[in-house]
Write a protein that holds these residues in place. Sequence first.
Motif, PDB file in Angstrom:
ATOM      1  N   MET A   1      10.328  -6.139   6.761  1.00 48.55           N
ATOM      2  CA  MET A   1       9.456  -5.764   7.866  1.00 48.55           C
ATOM      3  C   MET A   1       8.104  -6.460   7.716  1.00 48.55           C
ATOM      4  SD  MET A   1       8.302  -1.928   9.049  1.00 48.55           S
ATOM      5  CE  MET A   1       7.238  -1.696   7.606  1.00 48.55           C
ATOM      6  N   ILE A   2       7.538  -6.855   8.838  1.00 43.92           N
ATOM      7  CA  ILE A   2       6.232  -7.508   8.865  1.00 43.92           C
ATOM      8  C   ILE A   2       5.175  -6.492   9.286  1.00 43.92           C
ATOM      9  CG2 ILE A   2       4.824  -9.284   9.979  1.00 43.92           C
ATOM     10  CD1 ILE A   2       7.377 -10.922  10.332  1.00 43.92           C
ATOM     11  N   PHE A   3       4.138  -6.346   8.452  1.00 42.04           N
ATOM     12  CA  PHE A   3       3.018  -5.465   8.768  1.00 42.04           C
ATOM     13  C   PHE A   3       1.937  -6.302   9.430  1.00 42.04           C
ATOM     14  CE2 PHE A   3      -1.061  -3.487   7.563  1.00 42.04           C
ATOM     15  CZ  PHE A   3      -0.878  -2.220   8.107  1.00 42.04           C
ATOM     16  N   PHE A   4       1.396  -5.825  10.555  1.00 45.10           N
ATOM     17  CA  PHE A   4       0.485  -6.632  11.370  1.00 45.10           C
ATOM     18  C   PHE A   4      -0.713  -5.787  11.770  1.00 45.10           C
ATOM     19  CE2 PHE A   4      -1.196  -8.859  14.975  1.00 45.10           C
ATOM     20  CZ  PHE A   4      -0.772 -10.180  14.884  1.00 45.10           C
ATOM     21  N   ARG A  88       6.982   0.135   0.644  1.00 46.80           N
ATOM     22  CA  ARG A  88       8.360  -0.140   0.217  1.00 46.80           C
ATOM     23  C   ARG A  88       9.083  -1.034   1.227  1.00 46.80           C
ATOM     24  NH1 ARG A  88       9.350   4.682  -0.405  1.00 46.80           N
ATOM     25  NH2 ARG A  88       8.688   4.815  -2.585  1.00 46.80           N
ATOM     26  N   GLU A  89       8.736  -0.918   2.497  1.00 43.51           N
ATOM     27  CA  GLU A  89       9.433  -1.678   3.541  1.00 43.51           C
ATOM     28  C   GLU A  89       8.752  -3.002   3.884  1.00 43.51           C
ATOM     29  OE1 GLU A  89      11.100   0.646   6.911  1.00 43.51           O
ATOM     30  OE2 GLU A  89       9.871   2.262   6.063  1.00 43.51           O
ATOM     31  N   THR A  90       7.492  -3.157   3.498  1.00 43.76           N
ATOM     32  CA  THR A  90       6.726  -4.341   3.893  1.00 43.76           C
ATOM     33  C   THR A  90       7.105  -5.560   3.051  1.00 43.76           C
ATOM     34  OG1 THR A  90       4.850  -3.016   4.675  1.00 43.76           O
ATOM     35  CG2 THR A  90       4.415  -5.323   4.100  1.00 43.76           C
ATOM     36  N   ARG A  91       7.487  -6.636   3.737  1.00 52.19           N
ATOM     37  CA  ARG A  91       7.824  -7.896   3.070  1.00 52.19           C
ATOM     38  C   ARG A  91       6.810  -9.000   3.355  1.00 52.19           C
ATOM     39  NH1 ARG A  91      10.565  -4.559   1.384  1.00 52.19           N
ATOM     40  NH2 ARG A  91      12.800  -4.511   0.946  1.00 52.19           N
ATOM     41  N   GLU A  92       6.034  -8.822   4.411  1.00 46.37           N
ATOM     42  CA  GLU A  92       5.104  -9.862   4.849  1.00 46.37           C
ATOM     43  C   GLU A  92       3.973  -9.181   5.605  1.00 46.37           C
ATOM     44  OE1 GLU A  92       5.440 -14.287   7.029  1.00 46.37           O
ATOM     45  OE2 GLU A  92       7.151 -12.906   6.961  1.00 46.37           O
ATOM     46  N   ILE A  93       2.779  -9.757   5.511  1.00 49.08           N
ATOM     47  CA  ILE A  93       1.599  -9.159   6.142  1.00 49.08           C
ATOM     48  C   ILE A  93       0.834 -10.215   6.921  1.00 49.08           C
ATOM     49  CG2 ILE A  93      -0.674  -8.124   5.704  1.00 49.08           C
ATOM     50  CD1 ILE A  93       0.564  -6.700   3.293  1.00 49.08           C
ATOM     51  N   PHE A  94       0.447  -9.869   8.150  1.00 52.15           N
ATOM     52  CA  PHE A  94      -0.501 -10.654   8.940  1.00 52.15           C
ATOM     53  C   PHE A  94      -1.732  -9.788   9.158  1.00 52.15           C
ATOM     54  CE2 PHE A  94       3.333 -12.953   9.831  1.00 52.15           C
ATOM     55  CZ  PHE A  94       2.948 -14.247  10.158  1.00 52.15           C
ATOM     56  N   HIS A  95      -2.844 -10.211   8.581  1.00 52.84           N
ATOM     57  CA  HIS A  95      -4.081  -9.445   8.733  1.00 52.84           C
ATOM     58  C   HIS A  95      -4.993 -10.175   9.709  1.00 52.84           C
ATOM     59  CE1 HIS A  95      -7.439  -6.944   8.180  1.00 52.84           C
ATOM     60  NE2 HIS A  95      -8.075  -7.645   7.248  1.00 52.84           N
ATOM     61  N   CYS A  96      -4.969  -9.700  10.953  1.00 55.49           N
ATOM     62  CA  CYS A  96      -5.694 -10.354  12.040  1.00 55.49           C
ATOM     63  C   CYS A  96      -6.887  -9.529  12.523  1.00 55.49           C
ATOM     64  CB  CYS A  96      -4.724 -10.600  13.202  1.00 55.49           C
ATOM     65  SG  CYS A  96      -5.307 -11.717  14.472  1.00 55.49           S
ATOM     66  N   ALA A  97      -6.918  -8.253  12.181  1.00 52.44           N
ATOM     67  CA  ALA A  97      -7.965  -7.372  12.695  1.00 52.44           C
ATOM     68  C   ALA A  97      -9.319  -7.719  12.106  1.00 52.44           C
ATOM     69  CB  ALA A  97      -7.621  -5.922  12.371  1.00 52.44           C
ATOM     70  N   ALA A  98     -10.342  -7.636  12.943  1.00 52.99           N
ATOM     71  CA  ALA A  98     -11.712  -7.882  12.489  1.00 52.99           C
ATOM     72  C   ALA A  98     -12.689  -7.395  13.543  1.00 52.99           C
ATOM     73  CB  ALA A  98     -11.947  -9.366  12.218  1.00 52.99           C
ATOM     74  N   SER A  99     -13.883  -7.086  13.097  1.00 54.07           N
ATOM     75  CA  SER A  99     -14.995  -6.840  14.006  1.00 54.07           C
ATOM     76  C   SER A  99     -15.739  -8.165  14.156  1.00 54.07           C
ATOM     77  CB  SER A  99     -15.915  -5.764  13.423  1.00 54.07           C
ATOM     78  OG  SER A  99     -17.037  -5.576  14.251  1.00 54.07           O
TER      79      SER A  99
END
Length: 402
Positions: A1-4, A88-99
């Motif tokens: 699963m991809i966390f975004f 446990r389910e996260t395989r990939e992360i996209f961190h796009c959030a920002a102020s």
Amino acid sequence: MIFFTGSTGFLGRELIGRLLVSRPDQEFALLVRSSKREPAVKRVETILQSAMRSADTRQWKGRIRIIEGDLSRNRFGLSESQFADLARETREIFHCAASTSLAQTLHAAWKTNVAGTDHVIDLAKNAAELQGSRIAFHHISTAYVAGDTKDTVQPSYLYLKGLFRNGYEESKARAEEHVLAAREYLKLKIYRPSMIVGDSVTGETSAFNVIYIPARLLVQGLLNVVPGIPHTPFDVVPVDYVADGITKLSARDGNPEEFFHLCSGVGRETTPKEILNLAVQALQNYRKHGAGSVVIPPFVPLDVPQIMDLASMAFEETKKNIGKFVRGDFQLIRRLRCMVPYMTSNPRFAVDGTQVALGNLSPQFSNYGERIFSYCLDTNWGRSQWTNPQGYLNWRERLVHK
């Protein structure tokens, strides 16, 4: 699963749509905070309907899980067991959030941009430990972590002892510092776009910030002088190039740590004068060449402190003389102060590595700038619905049919 994170933001909504199309076998967990007007689920539905306007969005819902939480809170406000299940389910992360406001102090920006990044890093660390391997971590930063310099900077350059022009720049630099400190847990890609504007094909945007501010003041007749230097190199990049680039770069195998400038690049930047010229050209065409003309006022080439003082004085003078204008116009003039340093001097960004990896460069602003401002005029700066009179294809049709 991809966390975004950041799926409801200007760049995030473009990126999540592309990832859903380009990665049809993946499930996504979107961290979304409910607003006073809309719950988190409704916010995402609205975004998908906007991004995928010609598609049946129901087909995407089965692959999306909404994580209602707050980036600025420890574990995003989730319980320990919920956070552990997510890791446990996260395989990939996209961190796009920002102020992204240029008006904020470092203290104000820290909560989202630094502490928020720390909380995403915590998820990555937990995921890596549970799974026994590094987590693919895509960190969307900004090219302006280079700070206040006129030098040409490389995409991996991070000089934390330099000067920054606002809290946004410094907070994003500090966030990168924290990401790099956790590299033993991460297969890391850092993407650094410059100033992001609307779609180069359609002109569409959901954010009327940065270069839109002096352009709007100009066409509304509220800009009597331009506080800046007309030929300052000003790196601007369209949102479709950034979102397409991250989609492609994130899918390729590479080194455990990579950095990419998603910028126009040295010698391909626009300038404050060109930006305003294209805004005037769009206005003249919008008026069908018949309703008067707009002339770009003189540039005032002062140093930054003087320009800031001038902008402040101009605002106060304007405030006295234009009582008929609404509060929003006053706020717009205040926001111009934040743009003054970028209209005076800027870093320049090396893009050789990005060009090799993508096989192309960003389109130059001179080729799509008028379309950007035509969209503003067609929608009254986002207040009216856009009818797309030219029938331009949106990103989904371009991606599917290319």
